[in-house]
Scaffold this motif. Structure first.
Motif, PDB file in Angstrom:
ATOM      1  N   VAL A 310      -4.508 -19.737  -1.049  1.00 34.58           N
ATOM      2  CA  VAL A 310      -4.481 -19.211   0.312  1.00 34.58           C
ATOM      3  C   VAL A 310      -3.137 -19.572   0.959  1.00 34.58           C
ATOM      4  N   GLY A 311      -2.471 -18.607   1.542  1.00 30.54           N
ATOM      5  CA  GLY A 311      -1.188 -18.837   2.186  1.00 30.54           C
ATOM      6  C   GLY A 311       0.006 -18.626   1.289  1.00 30.54           C
ATOM      7  N   ASP A 312      -0.235 -18.499  -0.033  1.00 27.57           N
ATOM      8  CA  ASP A 312       0.878 -18.221  -0.934  1.00 27.57           C
ATOM      9  C   ASP A 312       1.294 -16.752  -0.813  1.00 27.57           C
ATOM     10  N   ALA A 313       2.596 -16.482  -0.961  1.00 26.21           N
ATOM     11  CA  ALA A 313       3.098 -15.110  -0.902  1.00 26.21           C
ATOM     12  C   ALA A 313       3.056 -14.474  -2.293  1.00 26.21           C
ATOM     13  N   VAL A 314       2.551 -13.258  -2.360  1.00 22.53           N
ATOM     14  CA  VAL A 314       2.523 -12.467  -3.595  1.00 22.53           C
ATOM     15  C   VAL A 314       3.196 -11.137  -3.302  1.00 22.53           C
ATOM     16  N   SER A 315       4.098 -10.690  -4.164  1.00 24.80           N
ATOM     17  CA  SER A 315       4.780  -9.413  -3.932  1.00 24.80           C
ATOM     18  C   SER A 315       4.124  -8.298  -4.743  1.00 24.80           C
ATOM     19  N   LEU A 316       3.994  -7.155  -4.080  1.00 26.13           N
ATOM     20  CA  LEU A 316       3.492  -5.936  -4.713  1.00 26.13           C
ATOM     21  C   LEU A 316       4.660  -4.969  -4.808  1.00 26.13           C
ATOM     22  N   ASN A 317       4.978  -4.531  -6.019  1.00 27.97           N
ATOM     23  CA  ASN A 317       6.166  -3.714  -6.252  1.00 27.97           C
ATOM     24  C   ASN A 317       5.776  -2.315  -6.726  1.00 27.97           C
ATOM     25  N   LEU A 318       6.264  -1.284  -6.022  1.00 28.30           N
ATOM     26  CA  LEU A 318       6.060   0.112  -6.410  1.00 28.30           C
ATOM     27  C   LEU A 318       7.395   0.691  -6.875  1.00 28.30           C
ATOM     28  N   ARG A 319       7.343   1.554  -7.885  1.00 26.25           N
ATOM     29  CA  ARG A 319       8.576   2.143  -8.410  1.00 26.25           C
ATOM     30  C   ARG A 319       8.294   3.551  -8.929  1.00 26.25           C
ATOM     31  N   VAL A 320       9.113   4.501  -8.472  1.00 25.52           N
ATOM     32  CA  VAL A 320       9.096   5.870  -8.992  1.00 25.52           C
ATOM     33  C   VAL A 320      10.471   6.161  -9.561  1.00 25.52           C
ATOM     34  N   GLU A 321      10.533   6.634 -10.779  1.00 28.71           N
ATOM     35  CA  GLU A 321      11.814   6.987 -11.379  1.00 28.71           C
ATOM     36  C   GLU A 321      11.713   8.352 -12.047  1.00 28.71           C
ATOM     37  N   GLY A 322      12.843   9.048 -12.108  1.00 34.01           N
ATOM     38  CA  GLY A 322      12.866  10.364 -12.721  1.00 34.01           C
ATOM     39  C   GLY A 322      13.913  11.239 -12.072  1.00 34.01           C
ATOM     40  N   SER A 323      13.744  12.553 -12.156  1.00 31.42           N
ATOM     41  CA  SER A 323      14.704  13.507 -11.578  1.00 31.42           C
ATOM     42  C   SER A 323      13.951  14.503 -10.720  1.00 31.42           C
ATOM     43  N   GLY A 324      14.556  14.841  -9.598  1.00 36.00           N
ATOM     44  CA  GLY A 324      13.930  15.777  -8.667  1.00 36.00           C
ATOM     45  C   GLY A 324      14.388  15.487  -7.252  1.00 36.00           C
ATOM     46  N   ASN A 325      13.509  15.758  -6.288  1.00 37.22           N
ATOM     47  CA  ASN A 325      13.870  15.603  -4.872  1.00 37.22           C
ATOM     48  C   ASN A 325      13.648  14.167  -4.402  1.00 37.22           C
ATOM     49  N   ALA A 364       9.574   0.150  -3.498  1.00 40.56           N
ATOM     50  CA  ALA A 364       9.071  -0.488  -2.279  1.00 40.56           C
ATOM     51  C   ALA A 364       8.487  -1.838  -2.675  1.00 40.56           C
ATOM     52  N   HIS A 365       8.834  -2.869  -1.912  1.00 38.87           N
ATOM     53  CA  HIS A 365       8.361  -4.235  -2.198  1.00 38.87           C
ATOM     54  C   HIS A 365       7.588  -4.748  -0.985  1.00 38.87           C
ATOM     55  N   TYR A 366       6.270  -4.972  -1.184  1.00 38.19           N
ATOM     56  CA  TYR A 366       5.403  -5.498  -0.138  1.00 38.19           C
ATOM     57  C   TYR A 366       5.218  -7.006  -0.341  1.00 38.19           C
ATOM     58  N   ILE A 367       5.218  -7.777   0.732  1.00 37.08           N
ATOM     59  CA  ILE A 367       4.875  -9.200   0.691  1.00 37.08           C
ATOM     60  C   ILE A 367       3.445  -9.340   1.212  1.00 37.08           C
ATOM     61  N   LEU A 368       2.556  -9.841   0.358  1.00 36.61           N
ATOM     62  CA  LEU A 368       1.148 -10.027   0.696  1.00 36.61           C
ATOM     63  C   LEU A 368       0.864 -11.526   0.809  1.00 36.61           C
ATOM     64  N   VAL A 369       0.166 -11.932   1.866  1.00 39.62           N
ATOM     65  CA  VAL A 369      -0.206 -13.342   2.064  1.00 39.62           C
ATOM     66  C   VAL A 369      -1.719 -13.418   2.246  1.00 39.62           C
ATOM     67  N   PRO A 370      -2.473 -13.878   1.217  1.00 39.09           N
ATOM     68  CA  PRO A 370      -3.936 -14.001   1.345  1.00 39.09           C
ATOM     69  C   PRO A 370      -4.306 -15.031   2.406  1.00 39.09           C
ATOM     70  N   ARG A 371      -5.299 -14.712   3.232  1.00 42.22           N
ATOM     71  CA  ARG A 371      -5.773 -15.639   4.253  1.00 42.22           C
ATOM     72  C   ARG A 371      -7.208 -16.096   3.991  1.00 42.22           C
ATOM     73  N   ARG A 372      -7.743 -15.752   2.824  1.00 42.92           N
ATOM     74  CA  ARG A 372      -9.091 -16.195   2.456  1.00 42.92           C
ATOM     75  C   ARG A 372      -9.142 -16.383   0.949  1.00 42.92           C
ATOM     76  N   GLY A 373     -10.088 -17.164   0.509  1.00 47.20           N
ATOM     77  CA  GLY A 373     -10.262 -17.377  -0.912  1.00 47.20           C
ATOM     78  C   GLY A 373     -11.107 -16.287  -1.544  1.00 47.20           C
ATOM     79  N   GLY A 374     -11.171 -16.304  -2.860  1.00 44.40           N
ATOM     80  CA  GLY A 374     -11.959 -15.312  -3.589  1.00 44.40           C
ATOM     81  C   GLY A 374     -11.076 -14.275  -4.264  1.00 44.40           C
ATOM     82  N   GLU A 375     -11.738 -13.216  -4.690  1.00 40.91           N
ATOM     83  CA  GLU A 375     -10.995 -12.140  -5.378  1.00 40.91           C
ATOM     84  C   GLU A 375     -10.619 -11.052  -4.385  1.00 40.91           C
ATOM     85  N   ILE A 376      -9.355 -10.723  -4.361  1.00 42.67           N
ATOM     86  CA  ILE A 376      -8.850  -9.640  -3.502  1.00 42.67           C
ATOM     87  C   ILE A 376      -8.526  -8.450  -4.393  1.00 42.67           C
TER      88      ILE A 376
END
Length: 594
Positions: A310-325, A364-376
């Motif tokens: 609880v309170g530790d920071a976890v990063s969620l990373n999204l990535r799209v790669e390829g060719s187009g718009n 896109a890089h999100y910083i997530l900080v859990p505020r409760r125990g258990g499985e998220i």
């Protein structure tokens, strides 16, 4: 007797070596389509010895069916030896580039001119202007530009690649300058504009043309509609065969090595028009949450850790790669469950290009900080795109992302409390705390090299800073000198133009006003006032954030001067004065901006 012989010799010598004059008018094509350019050229030539100046012709007005879009006045000289005497040949050419606007058959009248007491005239010319072409280029010409696409129909947001190619039977002496059209309703990106042309030969209707790619552009249409791509204008200098007066004897200096057979002309050549159809994306099979990505892509998402306190920071990373718009597409939305604090994502784009396509990645890089125990559990993230080649939608899905969180909210920030000095135990000499102060030994005396080691670097940094500032000031002074020069040059030439208002020489007035205006704006934006072309000047003005209305007025003013220089018009004092005042106003407005 000797005196009589001398007189007769001088008379015959003057007859033999007197100046010959010729004038001729030509068209590069006697049949054009509306919307197509043609070149009207008037060449004046003096051969022999004379002190007379080259006369200035009054050129016919073609405004009733054509628009003047460019002009040049090249002049050349050559020498020959006749009976041991040097003869000089001077050629002055007026090259006027027109855009045909109105269908019909038109006569270009005769030009009359007097030189050394004799009257000369050109032959009348006829030009047929036919209905506007369907957009195809005319391979019967010796120089043309063609815009090509792979197909005629595209989807919304699908990349359209346009290749602009030049085809010529003439020698090109410079890198062509290409205007940038207004691509309305599309996002545009220049993929390639080579600084060195790679040429190849191609046979078109029995003629061996040299061709080269001069620009490649990627367009991404924003809406479904008929899309018209207007022509670009290509300005280049070409080598054309010199015209010779039949009566002039060929000399040694007419050899190709001396440029006798060729001369340089500036040509402005339009490309063809492209008419494309932009189709809407199909509704059948469109996934829920589709955000408009069109092309070929790969999608991935991951967590920096699958377990945390609880309170530790976890990063969620999204990535799209390829060719187009890539520039206009959006990354998928993420649904963050309750009990997790989330910060605004940090986004990063790495968009690149080659000569064929736009490609790269978006993250896109999100910083997530859990505020409760258990499985998220973060619900599965979906990314959908449309592949225009396959003509169908594809969806990539991550599956549920899970974080196992230890502890509860009462433990605050869990194990992320910083470690203090009291937690560190010295083992021998392995770990020592950094001393927070300076201990002065030797009875309070500083080491002998203390000032050298600490003061000299500071002095060196100061000297370097001063040097950089001086360099910047010198560069700024150069800019100021250039800007001041622009004003003084303009003032001098505008005063001369003002003095010509009532001189009875309207041509000289417009020449001086045109020169003053062009040189002022060229100096203002940092380009050479010699040989500057409008397309180059316009790009520089736009880069300086000059208002589009001012640029438009400037273009109209220069065109007005050109029309007055190359076509007969009114010599009213009020019209010339109004034009002079307009130039002064344009310069005044520019001084407030640059």
């Amino acid at each position: 007797m000797r005196t009589l012989v001398t007189i007769l010799f001088l008379v015959f010598a003057n007859f033999a070596f007197g100046a010959e004059f010729s004038i001729q008018a030509t068209l590069d094509s006697y049949r054009v389509s509306a919307g197509e350019q043609f070149i009207f050229e008037v060449e004046l030539q003096i051969n022999g010895s004379t002190n007379s100046e080259m006369p200035i012709p009054t050129l016919p007005n073609l405004n009733h069916f054509a628009e003047l879009v460019g002009s040049s006045e090249p002049e050349s000289s050559s020498f020959s030896f006749v009976n041991g005497k040097t003869q000089r040949s001077v050629t002055k050419t007026y090259q006027l580039v027109y855009l045909a606007k109105k269908e019909g058959k038109y006569k270009i009248p005769t030009i009359h001119l007097n030189f050394e007491g004799r009257s000369y005239r050109t032959q009348p010319l006829e030009l047929l202007v036919t209905k506007a072409s369907t957009g195809e280029v005319d391979p019967t010409k010796n120089l043309f530009v063609k815009a090509e696409t792979e197909k005629k129909e595209y989807y919304v947001n699908e990349q359209i690649t346009i290749h602009y190619k030049i085809f010529t039977l003439l020698g090109i002496t410079n890198i062509p300058n290409i205007s940038i059209p207004d691509y309305l309703g599309v996002t545009s990106e220049i993929l390639d504009q080579p600084q060195r042309l790679t040429t190849k030969s191609i046979n078109i209707k029995g003629k061996k043309f040299t061709t080269a790619d001069i620009r490649t552009v990627a367009l991404f249409p924003n809406k479904a509609d008929d899309l018209r791509i207007e022509p670009v204008k290509v300005t280049c200098d070409v080598q054309v065969p010199s015209k010779r007066t039949r009566s002039r004897r060929r000399s040694l200096f007419d050899d190709d090595f001396f440029g006798g057979f060729n001369r340089t002309e500036r040509r402005i050549v339009p490309s063809n028009t492209l008419n494309l159809k932009i189709k809407p994306l199909p509704t059948k099979g469109k996934p829920v949450g589709f955000s408009g990505a069109v092309g070929k892509f790969k999608f991935s998402a991951n967590l920096s850790a699958n377990s945390a306190n609880v309170g530790d920071a976890v990063s969620l990373n999204l990535r799209v790669e390829g060719s187009g718009n890539l520039k206009t597409m959006e990354l998928p939305k993420v649904n963050i469950p309750a009990g997790v604090e989330v910060y605004d994502p940090e986004t990063k784009d790495d968009i690149r290009k080659n000569s064929q396509k736009i490609f790269g990645n978006k993250e896109a890089h999100y910083i997530l900080v859990p505020r409760r125990g258990g499985e998220i559990v973060i619900p599965s993230i979906k990314f959908s795109y449309f592949d225009p080649q396959e003509e169908k939608y594809f969806t990539s899905e991550t599956g549920d992302l899970k974080i196992s969180v230890s502890g509860d909210v009462s433990e605050g920030f869990g194990s992320s409390v910083p470690v203090g000095k009291q937690n560190v135990v010295s083992q021998g000499t392995d770990i020592r705390f950094i001393q927070s102060g300076i201990t002065i030994s030797d009875g309070g005396k500083l080491p002998s090299n203390f000032w050298f080691l600490n003061i000299i670097p500071v002095l060196l940094i100061g000297i370097a800073y001063i040097f950089v500032q001086v360099q910047h000031r010198n560069e700024a002074n150069k800019d100021q000198i250039r800007v001041k020069k622009a004003g003084s040059v303009a003032l001098k030439k505008l005063k001369k133009a003002e003095s010509l208002l009532d001189s009875g020489e309207p041509l000289e007035f417009y020449v001086e006003l045109h020169r003053a205006t062009l040189e002022y704006f060229a100096l203002k934006v940092g380009v050479s006032e010699k040989g500057v072309v409008w397309e180059q000047l316009k790009e520089k003005l736009e880069a300086k954030k000059i208002e589009s209305e001012l640029i438009l007025q400037l273009e109209e003013t220069l065109n007005t001067c050109n029309f007055a220089r190359f076509a007969p018009g009114s010599d009213k004092h009020s019209e010339k004065e109004n034009l002079l005042n307009k130039v002064v106003e344009l310069i005044t407005q520019t001084e407030k901006t640059i």
